[in-house]
Design a protein around this motif. Structure first.
Motif, PDB file in Angstrom:
ATOM      1  N   GLY A  35      33.951 -19.906 -14.033  1.00 49.75           N
ATOM      2  CA  GLY A  35      34.388 -19.141 -12.877  1.00 49.75           C
ATOM      3  C   GLY A  35      35.764 -18.519 -12.963  1.00 49.75           C
ATOM      4  O   GLY A  35      36.231 -17.908 -11.990  1.00 49.75           O
ATOM      5  N   LYS A  36      36.442 -18.597 -14.097  1.00 49.43           N
ATOM      6  CA  LYS A  36      37.779 -18.024 -14.217  1.00 49.43           C
ATOM      7  C   LYS A  36      37.697 -16.506 -14.340  1.00 49.43           C
ATOM      8  O   LYS A  36      36.840 -15.967 -15.040  1.00 49.43           O
ATOM      9  CB  LYS A  36      38.497 -18.610 -15.435  1.00 49.43           C
ATOM     10  CG  LYS A  36      38.869 -20.077 -15.274  1.00 49.43           C
ATOM     11  CD  LYS A  36      39.620 -20.582 -16.492  1.00 49.43           C
ATOM     12  CE  LYS A  36      40.012 -22.056 -16.311  1.00 49.43           C
ATOM     13  NZ  LYS A  36      40.742 -22.580 -17.489  1.00 49.43           N
ATOM     14  N   ILE A  37      38.625 -15.837 -13.637  1.00 54.46           N
ATOM     15  CA  ILE A  37      38.647 -14.374 -13.608  1.00 54.46           C
ATOM     16  C   ILE A  37      39.835 -13.892 -14.426  1.00 54.46           C
ATOM     17  O   ILE A  37      40.973 -14.316 -14.212  1.00 54.46           O
ATOM     18  CB  ILE A  37      38.765 -13.849 -12.166  1.00 54.46           C
ATOM     19  CG1 ILE A  37      37.611 -14.386 -11.309  1.00 54.46           C
ATOM     20  CG2 ILE A  37      38.780 -12.324 -12.154  1.00 54.46           C
ATOM     21  CD1 ILE A  37      37.808 -14.149  -9.833  1.00 54.46           C
ATOM     22  N   ALA A  38      39.575 -12.954 -15.360  1.00 54.28           N
ATOM     23  CA  ALA A  38      40.652 -12.446 -16.206  1.00 54.28           C
ATOM     24  C   ALA A  38      40.281 -11.058 -16.729  1.00 54.28           C
ATOM     25  O   ALA A  38      39.127 -10.617 -16.607  1.00 54.28           O
ATOM     26  CB  ALA A  38      40.900 -13.394 -17.375  1.00 54.28           C
ATOM     27  N   LEU A  39      41.263 -10.378 -17.284  1.00 55.14           N
ATOM     28  CA  LEU A  39      40.973  -9.134 -17.973  1.00 55.14           C
ATOM     29  C   LEU A  39      39.979  -9.407 -19.101  1.00 55.14           C
ATOM     30  O   LEU A  39      40.061 -10.451 -19.762  1.00 55.14           O
ATOM     31  CB  LEU A  39      42.242  -8.534 -18.582  1.00 55.14           C
ATOM     32  CG  LEU A  39      43.246  -7.847 -17.647  1.00 55.14           C
ATOM     33  CD1 LEU A  39      44.429  -7.351 -18.458  1.00 55.14           C
ATOM     34  CD2 LEU A  39      42.598  -6.687 -16.906  1.00 55.14           C
ATOM     35  N   ALA A  40      39.073  -8.486 -19.309  1.00 57.08           N
ATOM     36  CA  ALA A  40      38.097  -8.664 -20.383  1.00 57.08           C
ATOM     37  C   ALA A  40      38.803  -8.846 -21.726  1.00 57.08           C
ATOM     38  O   ALA A  40      38.403  -9.673 -22.544  1.00 57.08           O
ATOM     39  CB  ALA A  40      37.165  -7.458 -20.433  1.00 57.08           C
ATOM     40  N   SER A  41      39.883  -8.080 -21.928  1.00 55.64           N
ATOM     41  CA  SER A  41      40.607  -8.178 -23.200  1.00 55.64           C
ATOM     42  C   SER A  41      41.255  -9.551 -23.378  1.00 55.64           C
ATOM     43  O   SER A  41      41.362 -10.044 -24.502  1.00 55.64           O
ATOM     44  CB  SER A  41      41.668  -7.078 -23.288  1.00 55.64           C
ATOM     45  OG  SER A  41      42.551  -7.137 -22.184  1.00 55.64           O
ATOM     46  N   THR A  42      41.681 -10.177 -22.273  1.00 51.20           N
ATOM     47  CA  THR A  42      42.270 -11.517 -22.353  1.00 51.20           C
ATOM     48  C   THR A  42      41.259 -12.521 -22.882  1.00 51.20           C
ATOM     49  O   THR A  42      41.601 -13.459 -23.612  1.00 51.20           O
ATOM     50  CB  THR A  42      42.780 -11.967 -20.970  1.00 51.20           C
ATOM     51  OG1 THR A  42      43.738 -11.015 -20.500  1.00 51.20           O
ATOM     52  CG2 THR A  42      43.411 -13.341 -21.023  1.00 51.20           C
ATOM     53  N   MET A  43      39.996 -12.301 -22.527  1.00 53.30           N
ATOM     54  CA  MET A  43      38.928 -13.212 -22.949  1.00 53.30           C
ATOM     55  C   MET A  43      38.282 -12.771 -24.272  1.00 53.30           C
ATOM     56  O   MET A  43      37.269 -13.305 -24.686  1.00 53.30           O
ATOM     57  CB  MET A  43      37.855 -13.288 -21.859  1.00 53.30           C
ATOM     58  CG  MET A  43      38.413 -13.647 -20.484  1.00 53.30           C
ATOM     59  SD  MET A  43      39.203 -15.267 -20.437  1.00 53.30           S
ATOM     60  CE  MET A  43      37.759 -16.319 -20.358  1.00 53.30           C
ATOM     61  N   GLY A  44      38.872 -11.727 -24.909  1.00 53.81           N
ATOM     62  CA  GLY A  44      38.383 -11.307 -26.218  1.00 53.81           C
ATOM     63  C   GLY A  44      37.290 -10.266 -26.195  1.00 53.81           C
ATOM     64  O   GLY A  44      36.611 -10.059 -27.210  1.00 53.81           O
ATOM     65  N   TYR A  45      37.107  -9.564 -25.062  1.00 60.05           N
ATOM     66  CA  TYR A  45      36.089  -8.515 -24.955  1.00 60.05           C
ATOM     67  C   TYR A  45      36.769  -7.141 -24.915  1.00 60.05           C
ATOM     68  O   TYR A  45      37.717  -6.927 -24.161  1.00 60.05           O
ATOM     69  CB  TYR A  45      35.241  -8.695 -23.694  1.00 60.05           C
ATOM     70  CG  TYR A  45      34.329  -9.894 -23.742  1.00 60.05           C
ATOM     71  CD1 TYR A  45      33.036  -9.793 -24.233  1.00 60.05           C
ATOM     72  CD2 TYR A  45      34.767 -11.141 -23.286  1.00 60.05           C
ATOM     73  CE1 TYR A  45      32.193 -10.895 -24.274  1.00 60.05           C
ATOM     74  CE2 TYR A  45      33.931 -12.247 -23.323  1.00 60.05           C
ATOM     75  CZ  TYR A  45      32.652 -12.117 -23.816  1.00 60.05           C
ATOM     76  OH  TYR A  45      31.820 -13.210 -23.860  1.00 60.05           O
ATOM     77  N   PHE A  46      36.240  -6.220 -25.701  1.00 56.56           N
ATOM     78  CA  PHE A  46      36.798  -4.872 -25.749  1.00 56.56           C
ATOM     79  C   PHE A  46      35.659  -3.856 -25.753  1.00 56.56           C
ATOM     80  O   PHE A  46      34.608  -4.088 -26.350  1.00 56.56           O
ATOM     81  CB  PHE A  46      37.646  -4.684 -27.005  1.00 56.56           C
ATOM     82  CG  PHE A  46      38.886  -5.538 -27.027  1.00 56.56           C
ATOM     83  CD1 PHE A  46      40.068  -5.061 -26.500  1.00 56.56           C
ATOM     84  CD2 PHE A  46      38.843  -6.824 -27.552  1.00 56.56           C
ATOM     85  CE1 PHE A  46      41.213  -5.854 -26.512  1.00 56.56           C
ATOM     86  CE2 PHE A  46      39.972  -7.615 -27.565  1.00 56.56           C
ATOM     87  CZ  PHE A  46      41.167  -7.131 -27.034  1.00 56.56           C
ATOM     88  N   LYS A  47      35.891  -2.742 -25.068  1.00 60.85           N
ATOM     89  CA  LYS A  47      34.879  -1.685 -25.074  1.00 60.85           C
ATOM     90  C   LYS A  47      35.470  -0.435 -25.717  1.00 60.85           C
ATOM     91  O   LYS A  47      36.685  -0.206 -25.692  1.00 60.85           O
ATOM     92  CB  LYS A  47      34.376  -1.387 -23.665  1.00 60.85           C
ATOM     93  CG  LYS A  47      35.419  -0.885 -22.690  1.00 60.85           C
ATOM     94  CD  LYS A  47      34.787  -0.638 -21.327  1.00 60.85           C
ATOM     95  CE  LYS A  47      35.832  -0.151 -20.324  1.00 60.85           C
ATOM     96  NZ  LYS A  47      35.241   0.111 -18.997  1.00 60.85           N
ATOM     97  N   GLY A  48      34.616   0.356 -26.299  1.00 60.17           N
ATOM     98  CA  GLY A  48      35.053   1.577 -26.958  1.00 60.17           C
ATOM     99  C   GLY A  48      33.910   2.202 -27.718  1.00 60.17           C
ATOM    100  O   GLY A  48      32.758   1.767 -27.607  1.00 60.17           O
ATOM    101  N   LYS A  49      34.211   3.228 -28.499  1.00 58.84           N
ATOM    102  CA  LYS A  49      33.187   3.914 -29.285  1.00 58.84           C
ATOM    103  C   LYS A  49      33.096   3.331 -30.685  1.00 58.84           C
ATOM    104  O   LYS A  49      34.104   3.043 -31.321  1.00 58.84           O
ATOM    105  CB  LYS A  49      33.485   5.412 -29.357  1.00 58.84           C
ATOM    106  CG  LYS A  49      33.106   6.153 -28.092  1.00 58.84           C
ATOM    107  CD  LYS A  49      33.061   7.641 -28.306  1.00 58.84           C
ATOM    108  CE  LYS A  49      32.537   8.341 -27.056  1.00 58.84           C
ATOM    109  NZ  LYS A  49      32.446   9.812 -27.235  1.00 58.84           N
TER     110      LYS A  49
END
Length: 426
Positions: free
Chosen positions: A54-68
């Motif tokens: 249930g922890k809320i964080a920036l996706a990048s903080t949790m190791g998730y990145f979006k891009g092309k």
């Protein structure tokens, strides 16, 4: 309001990880009800993430990145992000079926180096069908499409699709199942372009490879047809139909989208007019034509054909300033003195009638005094020379202000009946 809250959420989560939605709401001084919508939008956009506990964080903080995704010929890829993180390496078996140019969500692998991170595609964010253009290879047992783009996968065809194609045909295949680790991609043929090597098939293959399609959808085509034959109205428009206005284009041009005029005023100044086809009169914001034009972005001129941004009813008719036809335009009327200095200007919605459809070659012949008497606009030589003299003054003033000339000669490629280039001229 929702945008402001989203901005504040991102600012807070950039610095802290919140254990609950209630804790985040308290930090923002926002009620749970007002927090719900912007929070869900950020989660849906993969800007934020909620962990299993249930922890809320920036996706990048949790190791998730979006891009092309940028795929290389050998099958591996890199994720290009806008978050300042070095390009993320994606192994050939870690792409999860994603293809070059698609927007994806990548999760970093643990234990990787910060200056050379590695990751795995966990979700493909791009919408819409995936198509591959290539050549059919067929034998008794199987058939597959070998892609023209070395970065795309081979696409195997079903037995039904196999019966509809021939060995050596260029086709467009739509993926039904993406390629994964040890499993090939499967798809169906949506368009047969012709036999590889036949006239024009190579150009058509390149066009389809980049998503360029000449035809238009039913709704868009219907909207274009309904515009044809509507009566012209002068209401709210400057009537320039009696003015000496004409177009100058290449001999093979079909969409004549701008015209010019020039006359001498009583005070000795020039009135220079530039008249652009008023496409906005027909293409209404939010309509089918507008959506299609936004999707295409521009007309594309290939070596032997044009793939238009708008249906021919507009590009070659309503919005083409054909001679002796009333057309809606946007006009810029500029008063210039003998030295080319701007004295005044006026912009107006207008209606014009182009008197001539001139070509660059014929106009140049007239300016050099080489045109024969049979030239249909030989009587315009005097006006064209005035225009040429004024153009030279304006060009000289532009260069004095530091302008750089990028007006390069455009090559003209001549094809034979098989579509093979036989001559390149300038």
């Amino acid at each position: 309001m929702a945008l402001d809250i989203k901005k504040k959420i991102l600012e807070k989560t950039e610095k802290y990880i919140y254990t609950t939605k209630a804790q985040l709401g308290k930090a923002l001084r926002v009620s749970a009800k007002k927090l719900e919508k912007p929070l869900n939008e950020l989660l849906d956009a993969y800007d934020l993430t909620i962990s299993k506990n249930g922890k809320i964080a920036l996706a990048s903080t949790m190791g998730y990145f979006k891009g092309k995704l940028e795929t290389k010929r050998d099958g591996y890829a890199f994720l290009r992000t806008e978050s300042g993180v070095p390009d993320i390496f994606i192994g050939k078996r870690e792409k999860n079926g994603a293809m070059d140019g698609e927007e994806v969500l990548v999760r970093l692998k643990r234990g990787g180096r910060r200056d050379s991170p590695e990751g795995k595609v966990v979700k493909i964010l791009s919408n819409g069908p995936v198509r591959v253009v290539g050549t059919v290879h067929k034998n008794k047992k199987t058939a597959y499409v070998a892609p023209d783009d070395a970065k795309a996968p081979e696409v195997y065809l079903s037995q039904t699709a196999k019966q509809k194609v021939k060995n050596g045909q260029k086709v467009v295949a739509q993926l039904r199942q993406r390629a994964e680790a040890d499993r090939p991609a499967f798809g169906e043929v949506t368009e047969i372009l012709g036999m590889a090597g036949d006239a024009g098939v190579d150009i058509l293959s390149y066009a389809r490879r980049f998503g360029l399609v000449s035809g238009f959808g039913k709704k868009c085509a219907k909207e274009a047809r309904e515009l044809v034959g509507q009566p012209y109205s002068l209401q709210g428009r400057l009537d320039l139909r009696d003015e000496m206005i004409f177009t100058i284009d290449g001999a093979d041009a079909k969409d004549l989208d701008d015209a010019i005029s020039l006359k001498t005023l009583e005070n000795g100044n020039y009135l220079l007019g530039v008249h652009i086809a008023d496409v906005s009169h027909y293409v209404r914001e939010g309509g089918e034509l507008d959506k299609e034009a936004l999707s295409r972005g521009t007309s594309v001129y290939l070596i032997d054909r044009v793939i238009p941004m708008l249906p021919e009813e507009l590009s070659n008719d309503l919005c083409s300033l054909n001679p002796q036809e009333e057309k809606y335009t946007l006009s810029c009327l500029m008063e210039l003195d003998a030295g080319g200095n701007l004295a005044s200007r006026q912009f107006a919605n207008s209606v014009i009638v182009s008197k001539y459809r001139m070509t660059y070659d014929k106009v140049n012949e007239l300016l050099k005094g080489e045109a024969g008497e049979d030239c249909e606009y030989a009587g315009m030589a005097g006006l064209l020379k005035e225009m040429d003299a004024l153009a030279k003054k304006l060009r000289a003033r532009r260069f004095e202000r530091g302008s750089i000339d990028f007006d390069l000669n455009e090559p003209k490629i001549t094809l034979d009946e098989r579509g093979v280039p036989i001559e390149v001229g300038v």
